[in-house]
Design an enzyme around this catalytic site. Structure first.
Site, PDB file in Angstrom:
ATOM      1  N   PHE A  63      11.342  -2.384   1.058  1.00 61.25           N
ATOM      2  CA  PHE A  63      10.054  -2.829   1.570  1.00 61.25           C
ATOM      3  C   PHE A  63       9.718  -4.141   0.880  1.00 61.25           C
ATOM      4  O   PHE A  63      10.335  -4.491  -0.124  1.00 61.25           O
ATOM      5  CB  PHE A  63       8.978  -1.776   1.271  1.00 61.25           C
ATOM      6  CG  PHE A  63       8.461  -1.089   2.506  1.00 61.25           C
ATOM      7  CD1 PHE A  63       9.332  -0.421   3.337  1.00 61.25           C
ATOM      8  CD2 PHE A  63       7.114  -1.114   2.835  1.00 61.25           C
ATOM      9  CE1 PHE A  63       8.869   0.211   4.473  1.00 61.25           C
ATOM     10  CE2 PHE A  63       6.651  -0.483   3.964  1.00 61.25           C
ATOM     11  CZ  PHE A  63       7.518   0.181   4.781  1.00 61.25           C
ATOM     12  N   GLN A  97      -6.139  -6.632   2.913  1.00 64.46           N
ATOM     13  CA  GLN A  97      -4.749  -6.935   3.235  1.00 64.46           C
ATOM     14  C   GLN A  97      -4.549  -7.207   4.726  1.00 64.46           C
ATOM     15  O   GLN A  97      -5.062  -6.486   5.569  1.00 64.46           O
ATOM     16  CB  GLN A  97      -3.843  -5.778   2.832  1.00 64.46           C
ATOM     17  CG  GLN A  97      -2.397  -6.061   3.188  1.00 64.46           C
ATOM     18  CD  GLN A  97      -1.435  -5.209   2.378  1.00 64.46           C
ATOM     19  OE1 GLN A  97      -1.240  -4.053   2.671  1.00 64.46           O
ATOM     20  NE2 GLN A  97      -0.860  -5.781   1.350  1.00 64.46           N
ATOM     21  N   HIS A 111      -1.602  -7.389   7.350  1.00 56.93           N
ATOM     22  CA  HIS A 111      -0.202  -7.022   7.559  1.00 56.93           C
ATOM     23  C   HIS A 111       0.408  -8.041   8.500  1.00 56.93           C
ATOM     24  O   HIS A 111      -0.204  -8.406   9.497  1.00 56.93           O
ATOM     25  CB  HIS A 111      -0.144  -5.618   8.156  1.00 56.93           C
ATOM     26  CG  HIS A 111       1.209  -5.005   8.115  1.00 56.93           C
ATOM     27  ND1 HIS A 111       2.233  -5.426   8.907  1.00 56.93           N
ATOM     28  CD2 HIS A 111       1.704  -4.000   7.363  1.00 56.93           C
ATOM     29  CE1 HIS A 111       3.317  -4.699   8.646  1.00 56.93           C
ATOM     30  NE2 HIS A 111       3.018  -3.823   7.714  1.00 56.93           N
ATOM     31  N   LEU A 142       0.124  -1.342  14.548  1.00 57.66           N
ATOM     32  CA  LEU A 142       1.034  -1.747  13.483  1.00 57.66           C
ATOM     33  C   LEU A 142       2.513  -1.620  13.882  1.00 57.66           C
ATOM     34  O   LEU A 142       2.919  -0.662  14.510  1.00 57.66           O
ATOM     35  CB  LEU A 142       0.767  -0.852  12.275  1.00 57.66           C
ATOM     36  CG  LEU A 142       1.690  -0.988  11.073  1.00 57.66           C
ATOM     37  CD1 LEU A 142       1.469  -2.319  10.402  1.00 57.66           C
ATOM     38  CD2 LEU A 142       1.436   0.133  10.097  1.00 57.66           C
ATOM     39  N   GLU A 176       6.460  -2.437   8.188  1.00 57.41           N
ATOM     40  CA  GLU A 176       7.241  -3.348   7.378  1.00 57.41           C
ATOM     41  C   GLU A 176       8.694  -2.857   7.289  1.00 57.41           C
ATOM     42  O   GLU A 176       9.615  -3.641   7.068  1.00 57.41           O
ATOM     43  CB  GLU A 176       6.620  -3.392   5.981  1.00 57.41           C
ATOM     44  CG  GLU A 176       7.181  -4.442   5.079  1.00 57.41           C
ATOM     45  CD  GLU A 176       6.247  -4.717   3.914  1.00 57.41           C
ATOM     46  OE1 GLU A 176       5.044  -4.902   4.159  1.00 57.41           O
ATOM     47  OE2 GLU A 176       6.717  -4.748   2.778  1.00 57.41           O
ATOM     48  N   ARG A 212       3.223  -8.902   1.549  1.00 56.62           N
ATOM     49  CA  ARG A 212       2.549  -9.102   2.829  1.00 56.62           C
ATOM     50  C   ARG A 212       1.645 -10.322   2.847  1.00 56.62           C
ATOM     51  O   ARG A 212       1.546 -11.004   3.866  1.00 56.62           O
ATOM     52  CB  ARG A 212       1.724  -7.858   3.151  1.00 56.62           C
ATOM     53  CG  ARG A 212       2.613  -6.714   3.520  1.00 56.62           C
ATOM     54  CD  ARG A 212       1.842  -5.440   3.673  1.00 56.62           C
ATOM     55  NE  ARG A 212       2.758  -4.357   4.033  1.00 56.62           N
ATOM     56  CZ  ARG A 212       2.421  -3.087   4.062  1.00 56.62           C
ATOM     57  NH1 ARG A 212       1.202  -2.726   3.745  1.00 56.62           N
ATOM     58  NH2 ARG A 212       3.302  -2.169   4.412  1.00 56.62           N
ATOM     59  N   HIS A 252      -5.315  -4.703   7.695  1.00 58.80           N
ATOM     60  CA  HIS A 252      -4.517  -3.495   7.518  1.00 58.80           C
ATOM     61  C   HIS A 252      -4.976  -2.569   6.405  1.00 58.80           C
ATOM     62  O   HIS A 252      -4.821  -1.367   6.491  1.00 58.80           O
ATOM     63  CB  HIS A 252      -3.063  -3.912   7.264  1.00 58.80           C
ATOM     64  CG  HIS A 252      -2.119  -2.779   7.104  1.00 58.80           C
ATOM     65  ND1 HIS A 252      -1.908  -1.859   8.100  1.00 58.80           N
ATOM     66  CD2 HIS A 252      -1.341  -2.394   6.076  1.00 58.80           C
ATOM     67  CE1 HIS A 252      -1.015  -0.974   7.689  1.00 58.80           C
ATOM     68  NE2 HIS A 252      -0.669  -1.258   6.454  1.00 58.80           N
ATOM     69  N   ARG A 311      -1.651  -5.329  -2.075  1.00 55.21           N
ATOM     70  CA  ARG A 311      -0.906  -4.083  -2.194  1.00 55.21           C
ATOM     71  C   ARG A 311       0.522  -4.285  -1.721  1.00 55.21           C
ATOM     72  O   ARG A 311       0.754  -4.973  -0.739  1.00 55.21           O
ATOM     73  CB  ARG A 311      -1.572  -3.014  -1.348  1.00 55.21           C
ATOM     74  CG  ARG A 311      -0.816  -1.737  -1.269  1.00 55.21           C
ATOM     75  CD  ARG A 311      -1.626  -0.677  -0.560  1.00 55.21           C
ATOM     76  NE  ARG A 311      -1.706  -0.880   0.880  1.00 55.21           N
ATOM     77  CZ  ARG A 311      -0.748  -0.538   1.740  1.00 55.21           C
ATOM     78  NH1 ARG A 311       0.372   0.001   1.311  1.00 55.21           N
ATOM     79  NH2 ARG A 311      -0.895  -0.747   3.031  1.00 55.21           N
TER      80      ARG A 311
END
Lengths: 157, 581, 315
Positions: free
Chosen positions: B121, B235, B237, B247, B250, B281, B351, B392
């Protein structure tokens, strides 16, 4: 301060109508449901016919009564009923074999493998679907041919 | 008189953190501690089910991963704003959570040898994301929900909307909630409460969040005088599908997906030469925005949104079905694009709420002076411990929910076990006051021209325009004055549905009120923070400023809007250094 | 009304008929709305638009809008579907009828009561049952589970409990106590799981006239399922398993065991950068406490933390 009220609801179970009336519920790509409904209806008919059948068979003990009965049977309405009965037996029997394979032995419904988008249920695209179409085909042919033979005596066909 | 319901522990929210806390209390103290789970949706409908990619945990130290490395990645990813003791807690507790879920039935994807598989990730130096295809959230929820069914000593309150926390003398007394089934207000009294209400993503219009994520838990805490921490860090994304914002995990990039611009270039090589698409991100989102601003994006005619392409074609159909079935399904159903044949149109999308309720690393809710509000815990996205800092890392959010679900569950359970009796009954004034506010002040009020729906729409628009990936003084000021205008207009809003049973119109009005409060806190915090750190990117202050801004923002309620104060960052291990990928 | 590149009108007005119910007066009626739809407009989008612009009183459930939460199941043109993933224009009719899911009691408008449904799912014990409770609650490693074992049941784990199968089932329509396709499908998922030892316990629940024997393979559940779960298949396989067991077949599956602990030396230390703060006392204290806390739960993590502590204190 809101007065306490007991919430009400509406029982929305479809009951028997949901089984047999297509405009209440229409599941697409689902001939199994048609077979399910037909199987139940024909089963019901056969159950009703069973005591009648035993009663009729018992009449053979008395030849006079039996003769009377046979005359009654020549009535076109009775013949038509016999034809329906015949169709029911054929369908119920053929579909019964399919259901035994599917329900009892778990055959013809494919293996439980990971689904692929867009999702198609394996069980509805496996061998049992072909068997189902075969059942429908054989049933209709046998029923119609049976009908032709039966009704030829009356000159209906 | 408002009817009262008593429990030992009340859990608000039934997402991952809430369910994990409930399961923990049940398995540790089943016979002795009685739990009530209040949720504004039915159990299993929380937005946690939409989590896709996975959950980070160190499972194979013998193959090169390490607990310390996970901690380092997280701290670096957070742009050094994370409290490092919280990070160590997260990474150390995480492996057991993976095994526990596995023992309760989750179907983690496996390696050929029958052990748990992991994948890359963003921002990770070792592939340590445990995943279940790309339906990780659904599977985790299912498992915890299923596990909960093993126990009896809990009561579920599906579709009860919590309206306020009752806090007196700096201690927790109870919560008030509307039962949507009969429309009446109830008071829950308990020895302890765990807030697990998630983030506030619907302040944005283009957002991965479901419609129900309206930041209710945060706004109620804020109104009850509990400070919200670091709310300006939001955040974005990189890959939200056009036009709905759903979404694309990732994990799609973790499996090898690449991002392309209009010229067919893999533009990430300019912005993060080593990590490319697997940079954190915030960096990828900014890169995408820059590309689009410089005219290398596409434009969607229907929605007017600009976008770039996520190319997964080279993965092949088989791998897509095995590893990314949901992405394929969603792309086909919602964008009309089969990723096996065409690239997916994506753009950065709101996100995750990095900020949340001010809490210590045991999940205890703190006031602005750092005193524990006795009896209150917070878990999951609603909390700011702060483990994510300014940004994050992917797959740390589900991890956070699990770890702090467990910790708070255990702590609150123990606390309830040790307390001899319920806290004192809250003063009638407070509860009756809440009832009056809701029913006489809102429900029964004559509805005017303004509707909550219109206000929500305008709020979403202003947040999408001015408080998105890139921010600046001018835009933030505009946003703030617009939000204040909306708050003023909101005073004339009342539900036009006056009935009691399932009055979803009324609930929408309450949710909109919560969104307005959250939005104000976000904008005020963002306006004040004159630096760029992690997800908070100011075009007028493009550099990180450790001298002045290596601190958490705390926003406390006042009549005239949020009052800001600051809280030190706990740095136990690594001092801030430049962040390069 | 614009025209798009294909020469087709980009938007179209669709008439939406909603079956409504007001529990406070007991009134039930059809209400009609008109909504402008374009490519990509889902039924849920349309309903939300109605709620926002035309009629605030319309009540329905919705949440994730991406087909993952299972809130918005309804009867759309007589077929149970998820409103959020049904494209309005792809339905192809000028009038779209929307009703609450059948077989669930209606509470208001499109909102139905899922109490029975959730209870039936609870009945089949949706969690792993092991003979050793201790082993199940105190894991130090995962159970082995080869990918092909996983692939046998993963389809059933796609279930989002939306209730569409339950609404479509003709047997549920006439037998209130029937466990229903969702619960039975899940029962199959759990008894087939190699990690599970609760076969007998679950069979007691499903081997009942309102259980697995009541299904007669109408297949509607599978045809309605939006996630490809195929409960019809699961139920038949569950039943054939039961038939085989009754006929005296031996247990067909051995439960798997826990993966062996790693014996390789930890390479935990050294990879992450060394601590850069001057005062390490806070770190040492915190890590020691955490190691102690996790000693019982997961020794390897405690070990890793201690190893790390050793390297930073020795240097």
């Amino acid at each position: 301060m809101g007065e306490k009220r007991k919430p009400r609801f509406l029982e929305n179970r479809l009951g028997i109508m949901g089984n047999i009336v297509p405009w209440v519920l229409m599941i697409r790509d689902n001939p199994e449901r048609v077979a399910f409904v037909l199987h139940r209806l024909t089963g019901l008919l056969l159950i009703i016919y069973l005591p009648v059948h035993i009663f009729v068979t018992s009449m053979t003990v008395n030849p006079q009564k039996w003769e009377d009965f046979l005359r009654l049977e020549e009535n076109p309405l009775a013949q038509f009923f016999l034809w329906i009965l015949f169709g029911s037996i054929v369908f119920h029997g053929l579909n019964g074999i399919r259901l035994l394979l599917v329900e009892g032995l778990g055959k013809g419904i494919g293996k439980p493998e990971p689904p692929e988008p867009p999702y198609k249920p394996t069980s509805l695209s496996s061998a049992q679907r072909k068997w189902l179409y075969a059942v429908f085909a054989i049933w209709l042919i046998v029923w119609i041919v049976g009908g032709i033979i039966l009704f030829r005596e009356f000159g209906w066909v | 008189m408002v009817e009262t319901i008593n429990h030992d522990v009340v859990i608000i929210g039934s997402g991952l953190a809430g369910l994990r806390a409930a399961v923990e209390i049940m398995r540790m103290f089943e016979e002795k501690v009685n739990v009530g789970i209040i949720s504004k949706v039915q159990l299993m409908r929380s937005h946690s089910v939409s989590a896709e990619g996975g959950t980070a945990a160190v499972l194979y130290p013998d193959e090169g991963d390490s607990i310390a490395l996970h901690a380092w990645d997280t701290v670096k990813g957070s742009d050094f704003l994370a409290d490092q003791d919280a990070v160590w807690t997260l990474v150390s507790h995480m492996p057991q959570e993976i095994y526990l879920l596995e023992h309760w039935g989750i179907l983690w994807s496996r390696r050929e040898d029958g052990r748990i598989a992991q994948r890359y990730f963003g921002g990770q130096t070792f592939p340590r994301t445990v995943y279940a295809g790309d339906k990780t959230g659904l599977f985790e929820m299912q498992t915890l929900y299923g596990k909960l069914q093993e126990y009896d000593n809990y009561e579920r309150y599906d579709e009860w909307f919590v309206t306020s926390y009752v806090i007196e003398d700096g201690e927790y007394r109870g919560v008030t909630a509307i039962n949507m089934k009969d429309g009446n207000l109830y008071l829950f009294r308990s020895k302890a409460v765990i807030i697990a209400t998630g983030g506030g993503g619907r302040v944005y219009g283009f957002s991965t969040y479901g419609h129900t994520v309206t930041g209710d838990g945060l706004a109620m805490a804020y109104r009850a005088g509990i400070p919200l921490k670091d709310m300006e860090f939001y955040q974005f994304h990189p890959t939200g599908i056009i036009p709905s914002g759903i979404l694309v995990t990732e994990g799609a990039r973790g499996e090898g997906g690449i991002l392309l611009n209009k010229n067919g270039e893999r533009f990430m090589k300019k912005y993060a030469p080593t990590k490319m698409e697997l940079a954190p991100r915030d960096i990828v989102s900014r890169a995408m925005f820059t590309e689009m601003k410089e005219g290398r994006g596409f434009k969607d005619e229907e929605s007017g949104l600009e976008y770039l392409l996520l190319d997964l074609r080279h993965l092949g159909e088989e791998k897509l079905n095995e590893r990314l079935p949901l992405v394929r399904e969603v792309a086909i159903k919602f964008a009309g694009v089969d990723p096996a044949e065409e690239p997916i149109p994506v753009r950065p999308v709101a996100h995750y709420t990095m900020g949340g309720i001010h809490a210590d690393i045991r999940g205890r809710v703190l006031d602005a002076q750092g005193r524990w509000i006795k009896g209150m815990w917070v878990a999951g996205e609603a909390a700011a411990y702060s483990v994510h800092g300014a940004n994050r890392l992917g797959s740390n959010s589900t991890a956070e929910c699990l770890v702090w679900g467990k910790i708070t569950g255990r702590e609150a359970g123990l606390y309830a076990l040790k307390s001899p009796s319920l806290p004192p009954m809250p003063s009638n004034e407070k509860v009756a006051g809440e009832e009056k506010r809701l029913f006489d002040g809102l429900l029964k009020r004559e509805s005017g021209k303004e509707t909550a729906y219109q206000i929500k729409k305008e709020l979403n628009h202003v947040m999408d325009t001015h408080v998105y990936v890139y921010r600046n003084e001018e835009g933030l000021r505009k946003a703030l004055s617009k939000i204040r205008e909306l708050k003023e207009r909101f005073k004339n809003v009342a539900p036009s549905d006056k009935s009691r049973i399932y009055n979803t119109d009324f609930i929408t009005v309450l949710e909109t009120e919560n969104l307005l409060d959250i939005a104000e806190v976000i904008v005020v915090g963002a306006l004040e923070r004159r630096e760029s750190r992690g997800s908070h990117a100011r075009t007028d202050y493009p550099k990180r400023d450790d001298e002045n801004w290596l601190k958490h923002t705390l926003a406390t309620y006042s009549r005239d809007g949020p009052v800001l104060s600051y809280w030190p960052v706990t740095i136990t291990t690594w001092k801030p250094v430049e962040r390069k990928y | 009304m614009g025209i798009n590149a294909n020469g087709r009108p980009a938007t179209r007005v669709v008439k939406i008929r909603v079956r409504r119910y007001d529990p406070e007066t007991g009134r039930r009626w059809w209400q009609e709305y008109r909504v402008e739809a374009k490519k990509g407009t889902t039924v849920l989008d349309a309903l939300l638009k109605i709620k926002a612009e035309q009629d605030h009183t319309l009540a329905m459930r919705y949440s994730c809008r991406m087909g993952a939460c299972g809130s918005c199941g309804m009867l759309i043109n007589k077929m149970p579907r998820l409103a959020c993933e049904t494209q309005l224009l792809e339905l192809g009719t000028d009038t779209v009828t929307i009703e609450p899911l059948p077989n669930f009691p209606v509470l208001r408008d499109l909102i139905t009561d899922f109490g029975d449904f959730f209870k039936k799912h609870r009945d089949i014990m949706p969690y792993i049952v092991r003979e050793s409770k201790k082993e199940n609650e105190e894991p130090y490693r995962e159970y082995y589970m080869p990918p092909d074992e996983l692939n046998k049941i993963i389809r059933y784990s796609y279930c989002i409990m939306c209730g569409l199968c339950y609404a479509a089932c003709p047997v549920v329509a006439i037998d209130k106590k029937f466990l229903g396709p969702q619960a039975l499908g899940q029962a199959y998922r759990w008894v087939t799981d190699v990690r599970d030892e609760g076969l007998r316990l679950r069979l007691e629940k499903v081997d009942d006239k309102h259980g697995v024997w009541r299904c007669h393979f109408a297949g509607s559940c599978s045809a309605a399922c939006p996630k490809g779960v195929d409960p019809a298949q699961g139920i038949q396989l569950l039943r054939s398993k039961l038939v085989a067991l009754t006929a005296g077949a031996r247990r067909d599956k051995k439960p798997t065991h826990v993966a062996t602990p790693t014996t390789v030396r930890y390479v935990d230390v050294g990879d992450a950068p060394k601590p850069t703060v001057e005062d390490k006392s806070l770190l040492v204290k915190h890590l020691e406490e955490t190691a102690q806390e996790l000693e019982q739960d997961l020794p390897y993590v405690a070990q890793a933390l201690r190893d790390y502590l050793r390297t930073i204190t020795s240097s």
